[in-house]
Write an enzyme that holds these catalytic residues in place. Sequence first.
Site, mmCIF file in Angstrom:
data_model
loop_
_atom_site.group_PDB
_atom_site.id
_atom_site.type_symbol
_atom_site.label_atom_id
_atom_site.label_comp_id
_atom_site.label_asym_id
_atom_site.label_seq_id
_atom_site.Cartn_x
_atom_site.Cartn_y
_atom_site.Cartn_z
ATOM 1 N N ARG A 92 -48.573 -60.888 89.056
ATOM 2 C CA ARG A 92 -49.744 -61.406 89.981
ATOM 3 C C ARG A 92 -49.660 -60.434 91.104
ATOM 4 N NH1 ARG A 92 -47.668 -67.149 90.338
ATOM 5 N NH2 ARG A 92 -48.383 -68.302 88.245
ATOM 6 N N GLU B 29 -25.611 -72.239 83.105
ATOM 7 C CA GLU B 29 -26.258 -72.117 81.845
ATOM 8 C C GLU B 29 -25.787 -70.729 80.840
ATOM 9 O OE1 GLU B 29 -30.544 -72.328 80.204
ATOM 10 O OE2 GLU B 29 -30.100 -73.738 81.368
ATOM 11 N N ASP C 163 -43.217 -76.272 74.719
ATOM 12 C CA ASP C 163 -42.977 -76.885 75.942
ATOM 13 C C ASP C 163 -43.104 -78.448 75.859
ATOM 14 O OD1 ASP C 163 -42.269 -74.794 77.566
ATOM 15 O OD2 ASP C 163 -44.262 -74.063 77.891
ATOM 16 N N ARG D 231 -47.116 -61.420 76.609
ATOM 17 C CA ARG D 231 -47.720 -61.481 77.954
ATOM 18 C C ARG D 231 -46.784 -62.005 78.932
ATOM 19 N NH1 ARG D 231 -50.384 -65.190 81.020
ATOM 20 N NH2 ARG D 231 -52.285 -64.450 82.074
ATOM 21 N N ARG E 264 -28.423 -68.445 84.122
ATOM 22 C CA ARG E 264 -29.156 -69.034 85.452
ATOM 23 C C ARG E 264 -27.946 -70.231 85.896
ATOM 24 N NH1 ARG E 264 -34.328 -72.272 83.264
ATOM 25 N NH2 ARG E 264 -33.288 -73.556 81.648
ATOM 26 N N ARG F 98 -30.635 -69.901 68.801
ATOM 27 C CA ARG F 98 -29.626 -69.757 69.969
ATOM 28 C C ARG F 98 -29.209 -71.039 70.396
ATOM 29 N NH1 ARG F 98 -26.707 -65.576 70.644
ATOM 30 N NH2 ARG F 98 -27.083 -65.368 72.995
ATOM 31 N N TYR G 179 -40.724 -73.213 69.316
ATOM 32 C CA TYR G 179 -40.351 -73.495 70.611
ATOM 33 C C TYR G 179 -41.660 -74.322 71.242
ATOM 34 C CZ TYR G 179 -38.761 -73.914 75.487
ATOM 35 O OH TYR G 179 -38.604 -74.299 76.527
#
Length: 371
Positions: A176, A302, A352, A172, A282, A251, A350
């Site tokens: 927007r 990074e 958050d 997903r 980034r 990674r 992973y």
Amino acid sequence: MSMFDYLIVGAGLYGSVFAREAALAGKKVKIIDIRSHVGGNIYTEEMEGINVHKYGAHIFHTNDKKVWDYIQQFAEFNRFTNSPMANYKGQLYNLPFNMNTFHQLWNVTTPDEAKTIIQTQQAEFGSSEPSNLEEQAISLVGKDIYEKLIKGYTEKQWGRPCNELPAFIINRLPVRFTYDNNYFNDKYQGIPIGGYTKIIEKMLDHPNIEIQLGTDYFSQKEQLNSEAKKVIYTGMIDQYFNYEYGHLEYRSLHFDTKVLDIENYQGNAVFNYTDSETPYTRIIEHKHFESGNQEKTVITYEYPVEWTPEKEPYYPINDKKNSELYRKYYQKAQSEQKTVFGGRLGLYQYFDMHQIIKVALQTFKKVIADN
């Protein structure tokens, strides 16, 4: 005789939440970490009066009020809105994909115009089931967005061509049709004033908690285990079992941090570099997380790198091969009577930050109920 109720291996967010809850329940806790500091990957260090995110940008966000209220005990948060920019060969685009992005790409001004272009490009893909990440991305957002804002960044991040990556990695994508640059849809979002390290230090500030840093669990595993009734292990699950079934893949990241003698380098906290030629993914300018007015600034490049055992494992590679290997370790872990596995590395998933807090609280409730 055991000196502690719990030995917690890893002083990151998961281990620290568990330690805090156990201490409040009257349990004696020893928490260790191989690093010289607490906080794991959310560790922040002050440089030039700026709280530097040493292991990559961390923005706290959640829709879960219970989790938000929990973390608020340990710090006051500002109302930071994550609005990263993308740089593709010198062209700048707003993220996530929104009407600003579509105007920058196609010079359209209305949602209907943008939808027409995306739907046309989706139709060109065809109706077959996407079999890899490239096909999945094009089927979701069309070819232009994929080629400029997804392909190069993703291939650098994972070290593999997009047509060799599983489709579910981007099941997903946020799209927007409004002029809204807020990256997250979550109700609660912010950065702790004073940095994340202070949160962990406050969590662990309890007389029932003993902290031992610079400690390699595996070099003294038997001795450390003998000191506690239960072990909460947040390291790599395959390492715990001495890689019996083989190595899980990850990674890793390399960070190049520089202090610059200027007030403002890029005008935004995060710039993603989405072309394949730029070696880093980034640049983070840390002062913008807390609206600092310091005379100098600190930036971090990074670089994603292939993981090897001497490097830090940051991102589990949850493809089919690794998922099948993890299931073997997971099944073996279920037979461990003394050890509970948790966190990103222990669960090979992973998370958050808000998810880690929720899982740690749930695990604690289950463990305390079983004992």
